[in-house]
Enzyme design. Structure first.
Site, PDB file in Angstrom:
ATOM      1  N   ASN A   1      -3.643  -6.135  12.382  1.00  7.24           N
ATOM      2  CA  ASN A   1      -4.929  -5.453  12.559  1.00  7.24           C
ATOM      3  C   ASN A   1      -5.802  -6.094  13.630  1.00  7.24           C
ATOM      4  OD1 ASN A   1      -4.675  -3.281  10.625  1.00  7.24           O
ATOM      5  ND2 ASN A   1      -4.732  -4.855   9.049  1.00  7.24           N
TER       6      ASN A   1
ATOM      7  N   ASN B   1      -4.243 -10.746   6.768  1.00  2.00           N
ATOM      8  CA  ASN B   1      -3.889  -9.511   7.485  1.00  2.00           C
ATOM      9  C   ASN B   1      -5.043  -8.816   8.193  1.00  2.00           C
ATOM     10  OD1 ASN B   1      -1.366 -10.067   6.557  1.00  2.00           O
ATOM     11  ND2 ASN B   1      -1.263  -8.402   5.069  1.00  2.00           N
TER      12      ASN B   1
ATOM     13  N   THR C   1       0.838  -1.200   0.000  1.00  5.19           N
ATOM     14  CA  THR C   1       0.000   0.000   0.000  1.00  5.19           C
ATOM     15  C   THR C   1       0.875   1.253   0.000  1.00  5.19           C
ATOM     16  OG1 THR C   1      -1.849  -1.088   1.081  1.00  5.19           O
ATOM     17  CG2 THR C   1      -1.690   1.295   1.360  1.00  5.19           C
TER      18      THR C   1
ATOM     19  N   TYR D   1      -8.225  -8.371   7.371  1.00  4.73           N
ATOM     20  CA  TYR D   1      -9.264  -7.689   6.603  1.00  4.73           C
ATOM     21  C   TYR D   1     -10.502  -8.588   6.513  1.00  4.73           C
ATOM     22  CZ  TYR D   1      -5.523  -4.393   5.829  1.00  4.73           C
ATOM     23  OH  TYR D   1      -4.509  -3.488   6.046  1.00  4.73           O
TER      24      TYR D   1
END
Length: 366
Positions: free
Chosen positions: A238, A181, A29, A183
């Site tokens: 996360n 990750n 990203t 999400y």
């Protein structure tokens, strides 16, 4: 290494593509999308500079506005975004490269400022992600999500299908479904984020359902030979966790094997962190359950990458941040040349600095 052992710099057949080496550029990203979350000319230059990678995997790109979790990340759901990505893929192909786009829905890792109507982000359950997102040029605590109603889930699966179709229209050689990750797909998989009591929660079979519906929809649209999958079985990225990751991901791999995707891309250990955070977890056990191409990622250097390829533990190795500061990373690894230092202050957002201005070995020789 025996004479018959594979090398990191050998070619590899992946679906309909012949990769010139076994080095992939991992999705990274960079928060540089332009108005309308469209990738611009600088993005085309950035990826074309790195086209010597055996395979480029783009930065994660949201499948809908609801899927966005960070400022200035590109999408793959509007005609303008498709047109922008077409310029990127054309530049990559002109430079001799091969590229897949990573399809993304962040789920709870978002902020109301990014959501349609400034609503709450969505998730399997209304549990806040213990992490930060990047909004209004600063890192900010994520917003409390709302639990998805079961009736909404088919619409999100359809968004993945449409995004895959858009990817092909934009000239990509394939897609990578981001199921890692912390999400949305990972949130459904792991019981630390999924407390549902319907057919999408509870048992391992139920928690795997959303992933398989997405995978089936994408494969049904563009074919298994153009559909990759990324997983991070033990990464706490996360704020995600699962109480029995080995059993969960053994089941995931048994189901994925039936669908014969282009490849499986596995984050070993903590994303961007220690590789040995779960010493009792066996990645080899997952590898044994999947007969297709196996890509590994996280903390690889030349020595470790050469070892896993030579010993047949992986078919491809994905490098992340080294590709940011070294557009010619493949050649630097081949020559065992020193690497450019990464400018961490230019990782997220900004312009050309720290994006398209890193020198190559040829630049340094001039």
């Amino acid at each position: 290494m025996t004479a018959s052992a594979a090398s990191l710099f050998d070619s590899f057949r992946l679906g309909d593509m012949t990769l010139p080496n076994r080095i992939a550029m991992a999705p990274l990203t960079r928060n540089r999308a332009e108005a309308g979350l469209v990738p611009g000319d600088m993005t085309a230059q950035y990826y074309a500079q790195r086209a010597s990678a055996g395979l480029l995997i783009t930065e994660a790109s949201q499948i809908s506005q609801q899927g966005q979790g960070y400022q200035d990340t590109p999408g793959i759901y509007s005609p303008e975004q498709v047109a922008g990505w077409r310029k990127v893929t054309d530049a990559i192909h002109a430079a001799g490269g091969r590229v897949v786009i990573q399809l993304w829905h962040v789920g709870r890792v978002s902020h109301t400022a990014l959501q349609p109507g400034e609503g709450a982000p969505v998730a399997p359950s209304a549990i806040r992600a213990e992490t930060k997102t990047y909004v209004n040029d600063s890192f900010t605590e994520t917003s409390l999500p709302r639990a998805l109603d079961a009736s909404e889930i088919p619409g999100i699966v359809e968004d993945y299908r449409k995004a895959a179709a858009n990817a092909v229209a934009a000239g990509f050689d394939g897609v990578e479904i981001h199921a890692a990750n912390g999400y949305l797909i990972d949130q459904f998989l792991k019981d630390g984020a999924n407390r549902r009591s319907d057919s999408y929660g509870g048992s391992i079979t139920n928690r795997t359902r959303f992933l398989l519906e997405v995978l089936d929809a994408v494969v049904g649209e563009i074919g298994a030979a153009r559909t990759g999958l990324r997983l991070s079985p033990v990464s706490p990225a996360n704020g995600i966790s699962d109480s029995h990751p080995q059993a969960l991901f053994n089941h995931v791999m048994d189901e994925v094997e039936k669908r014969h995707p282009l490849y499986v891309h596995v984050v070993e250990g903590a994303t961007g962190g220690p590789r040995d955070i779960a010493p009792d977890f066996s990645f080899a056990e997952l590898r044994q359950r999947f007969t297709g191409p196996w890509m590994v990622n996280n903390g690889y250097d030349l020595e470790l990458a050469e070892k896993v390829i030579a010993e047949g533990e992986a078919d491809l190795v994905a490098f992340g941040r080294p590709f940011i500061s070294n557009p010619d990373l493949v050649e630097r690894l081949r020559r065992k040349a020193p690497l450019n230092e990464l400018k961490k202050e230019t990782l997220y957002g900004g312009g050309a600095e720290g994006y398209v201005d890193y020198p190559t070995l040829d630049d340094a020789a001039r």
